[in-house]
Write an enzyme that holds these catalytic residues in place. Sequence first.
Site, short mmCIF file in Angstrom:
data_model
loop_
_atom_site.label_atom_id
_atom_site.label_comp_id
_atom_site.label_asym_id
_atom_site.label_seq_id
_atom_site.Cartn_x
_atom_site.Cartn_y
_atom_site.Cartn_z
N HIS A 141 -53.39 -10.39 -20.98
CA HIS A 141 -53.07 -10.90 -22.35
C HIS A 141 -52.07 -11.86 -22.12
O HIS A 141 -50.71 -11.85 -21.98
CB HIS A 141 -52.39 -9.78 -23.15
CG HIS A 141 -52.30 -10.06 -24.42
ND1 HIS A 141 -52.66 -9.44 -25.66
CD2 HIS A 141 -51.95 -11.21 -25.11
CE1 HIS A 141 -52.32 -9.97 -26.57
NE2 HIS A 141 -51.83 -11.16 -26.44
N HIS B 65 -50.86 -16.06 -23.85
CA HIS B 65 -51.07 -17.32 -24.50
C HIS B 65 -50.57 -18.61 -23.67
O HIS B 65 -49.63 -18.77 -23.32
CB HIS B 65 -50.19 -17.09 -25.75
CG HIS B 65 -50.59 -16.04 -26.51
ND1 HIS B 65 -51.54 -16.19 -27.74
CD2 HIS B 65 -50.01 -14.71 -26.58
CE1 HIS B 65 -51.76 -14.82 -28.25
NE2 HIS B 65 -50.70 -14.04 -27.33
N ARG C 131 -51.71 -21.63 -25.00
CA ARG C 131 -51.81 -22.62 -25.92
C ARG C 131 -52.70 -23.85 -25.33
O ARG C 131 -53.62 -23.68 -24.44
CB ARG C 131 -50.30 -23.42 -26.22
CG ARG C 131 -49.34 -22.28 -26.32
CD ARG C 131 -49.71 -21.69 -27.64
NE ARG C 131 -48.40 -20.78 -28.08
CZ ARG C 131 -48.51 -19.84 -28.77
NH1 ARG C 131 -49.70 -18.92 -28.97
NH2 ARG C 131 -47.35 -18.82 -28.92
N ASN D 139 -56.07 -17.73 -29.97
CA ASN D 139 -55.19 -18.30 -31.26
C ASN D 139 -54.85 -19.58 -31.15
O ASN D 139 -53.74 -19.87 -31.58
CB ASN D 139 -54.23 -17.37 -31.81
CG ASN D 139 -53.14 -17.18 -30.86
OD1 ASN D 139 -53.26 -17.27 -29.47
ND2 ASN D 139 -52.02 -16.76 -31.14
N LYS E 165 -61.47 -11.12 -29.42
CA LYS E 165 -59.97 -10.72 -29.78
C LYS E 165 -60.19 -10.77 -31.35
O LYS E 165 -60.23 -11.72 -32.15
CB LYS E 165 -58.93 -11.44 -29.40
CG LYS E 165 -57.63 -11.37 -29.91
CD LYS E 165 -56.91 -10.24 -29.40
CE LYS E 165 -55.37 -9.88 -29.89
NZ LYS E 165 -54.48 -10.78 -29.51
N HIS F 107 -55.22 -6.69 -31.95
CA HIS F 107 -54.07 -6.54 -32.44
C HIS F 107 -54.12 -5.55 -33.25
O HIS F 107 -54.17 -5.75 -34.64
CB HIS F 107 -53.53 -8.05 -32.96
CG HIS F 107 -52.41 -8.37 -33.36
ND1 HIS F 107 -51.31 -8.97 -32.82
CD2 HIS F 107 -51.40 -7.60 -34.29
CE1 HIS F 107 -50.22 -8.74 -33.15
NE2 HIS F 107 -50.29 -7.98 -34.20
N HIS G 106 -50.57 -4.77 -26.55
CA HIS G 106 -49.36 -4.81 -26.34
C HIS G 106 -48.84 -3.54 -27.46
O HIS G 106 -48.36 -3.88 -28.45
CB HIS G 106 -48.78 -6.13 -27.08
CG HIS G 106 -49.55 -6.78 -28.06
ND1 HIS G 106 -49.90 -6.09 -29.31
CD2 HIS G 106 -50.18 -8.07 -28.43
CE1 HIS G 106 -50.73 -6.95 -30.10
NE2 HIS G 106 -50.63 -8.13 -29.56
N LEU H 296 -44.40 -9.92 -31.96
CA LEU H 296 -45.26 -8.85 -32.77
C LEU H 296 -46.32 -8.39 -31.82
O LEU H 296 -46.83 -9.03 -31.15
CB LEU H 296 -45.83 -9.76 -34.00
CG LEU H 296 -44.88 -10.28 -34.93
CD1 LEU H 296 -45.76 -11.16 -36.24
CD2 LEU H 296 -44.32 -8.91 -35.86
N ASP I 139 -48.61 -10.74 -22.98
CA ASP I 139 -48.45 -11.56 -24.27
C ASP I 139 -47.21 -12.52 -24.09
O ASP I 139 -46.57 -12.92 -25.09
CB ASP I 139 -48.06 -10.35 -25.27
CG ASP I 139 -48.32 -10.90 -26.66
OD1 ASP I 139 -49.18 -11.74 -26.73
OD2 ASP I 139 -47.73 -10.31 -27.63
N HIS J 125 -42.82 -20.37 -27.56
CA HIS J 125 -42.60 -21.42 -28.79
C HIS J 125 -41.31 -22.31 -28.06
O HIS J 125 -40.38 -21.67 -27.37
CB HIS J 125 -42.37 -20.26 -30.06
CG HIS J 125 -43.53 -19.60 -30.30
ND1 HIS J 125 -44.48 -20.00 -31.13
CD2 HIS J 125 -43.66 -18.16 -30.00
CE1 HIS J 125 -45.10 -19.07 -31.76
NE2 HIS J 125 -44.96 -18.18 -30.95
N ALA K 175 -42.68 -15.82 -33.68
CA ALA K 175 -42.97 -14.36 -32.96
C ALA K 175 -43.39 -14.70 -31.36
O ALA K 175 -44.51 -15.38 -31.60
CB ALA K 175 -43.52 -13.42 -33.65
O1 DOR Z 1 -45.28 -12.07 -30.61
C1 DOR Z 1 -46.41 -12.79 -30.68
N1 DOR Z 1 -46.76 -14.05 -30.25
N2 DOR Z 1 -47.35 -11.74 -31.02
C2 DOR Z 1 -48.82 -12.15 -31.30
O2 DOR Z 1 -49.61 -11.23 -31.57
C3 DOR Z 1 -49.10 -13.71 -31.06
C4 DOR Z 1 -48.11 -14.46 -29.98
C5 DOR Z 1 -48.13 -15.90 -30.15
O3 DOR Z 1 -49.27 -16.34 -30.28
O4 DOR Z 1 -47.06 -16.59 -30.25
ZN ZN Z 2 -50.59 -11.94 -27.78
#
Ligand code: DOR
Ligand code: ZN
Length: 344
Positions: free
Chosen positions: A13, A15, A17, A41, A99, A136, A174, A219, A247, A251, A263
């Site tokens: 899991h 991210h 980007r 996402n 997902k 999720h 998560h 999250l 996860d 950011h 988050a």
């Molecule tokens: O904290 C999180 N950030 N939880 C998620 O489910 C998505 C993720 C994000 O894409 O930033």
């Molecule tokens: Zn995630």
Amino acid sequence: MKTITLLQPDDWHAHLRDGLALKRTVPDLAKQFARAICMPNLVPPVKTVAEAEAYRERIMAHVPEGVAFDPRMVLYFTDHTAPDEIKKIKDSAHVNAIKLYPAGATTNSDNGVSDIRKVYAVIEQLEKYQVPLLLHGEVTHSHVDIFDREKRFLDEVLSPLLKQFPDLKIVLEHITTKEAAHFVLEQDRNVAATITPQHLLFNRNDMLVGGIKPHFYCLPILKRQTHQQTLLEVATSGNPKFFLGTDSAPHAQDAKENACGCAGCYSAPTAIELYAQAFDQAGKIERLEGFASHFGADFYGLARNTNTITLVQEEQTIPAQLDYLDDQQIIPLYAGKTIQWRKV
Ligand code: DOR
Ligand code: ZN
């Protein structure tokens, strides 16, 4: 000096980007993990096998020379996902799952599923072809307390779903509560869960006592210590239903240190060492390999890796910040703090 050698781990899991962000995220992840489930996402989300293949190409362009990294792709479930897209996943060489974000649950989830009962025709296909549904697991109703959203999801969404589709392959992503851990334990082998480093190492006191610490905000949100304790117990128990999923979610610093902070915790560069720290603190370092390198591959029906990595018990200080995009920074998880394990 204590050292441990394990099969190279996978991250089930993550991210990454898109665009310039890949310059940061892909090398960070690829120096730790052989494979990663690349979350869909993006803006706009990755909704079809064709889009996932194109995204994978963009990721591959950033894999450093001489490094073997195999991105495993996932589609983003929407109210409009076509049932016949699922057979395409089954036949794809690179896409492994779909997902489901309840609409509005987290970062870039606006196109998520508005009501799971509306998409049962797609879920039938998932069960038929044994394609994993990644969840999720939080309800999103504004009146439900943020600390109760995972538990309410189990009762209101997941239990009825499994009654209707008992053979559906599910990864509850998560997990953060003892209720979720127990729920997974009670199900058959078709239900598993990922656990992040932040939910093993920290609890809501770390985020909120002595001043609010936005870099611990993710999250599902960090819960109380008793939940952290249960997560540590199941992660280190050797039960193959629980496996590694960071996860890791980048950011930029400005977006986190903000009146409305995003988050996500960025753990990719030191993820396996953070997990080693958690397992070692629990006195169970010998259980790390199953969690990190065996159980996820087994659940997804993929071969285990064959190369190994070595970790030494030696102090390392996590960087205070990392470059991101053209002129921004990321503050990684546990920035500036010292942990006791290092990958050699
Ligand atoms: O904290 C999180 N950030 N939880 C998620 O489910 C998505 C993720 C994000 O894409 O930033
Ligand atoms: Zn995630």
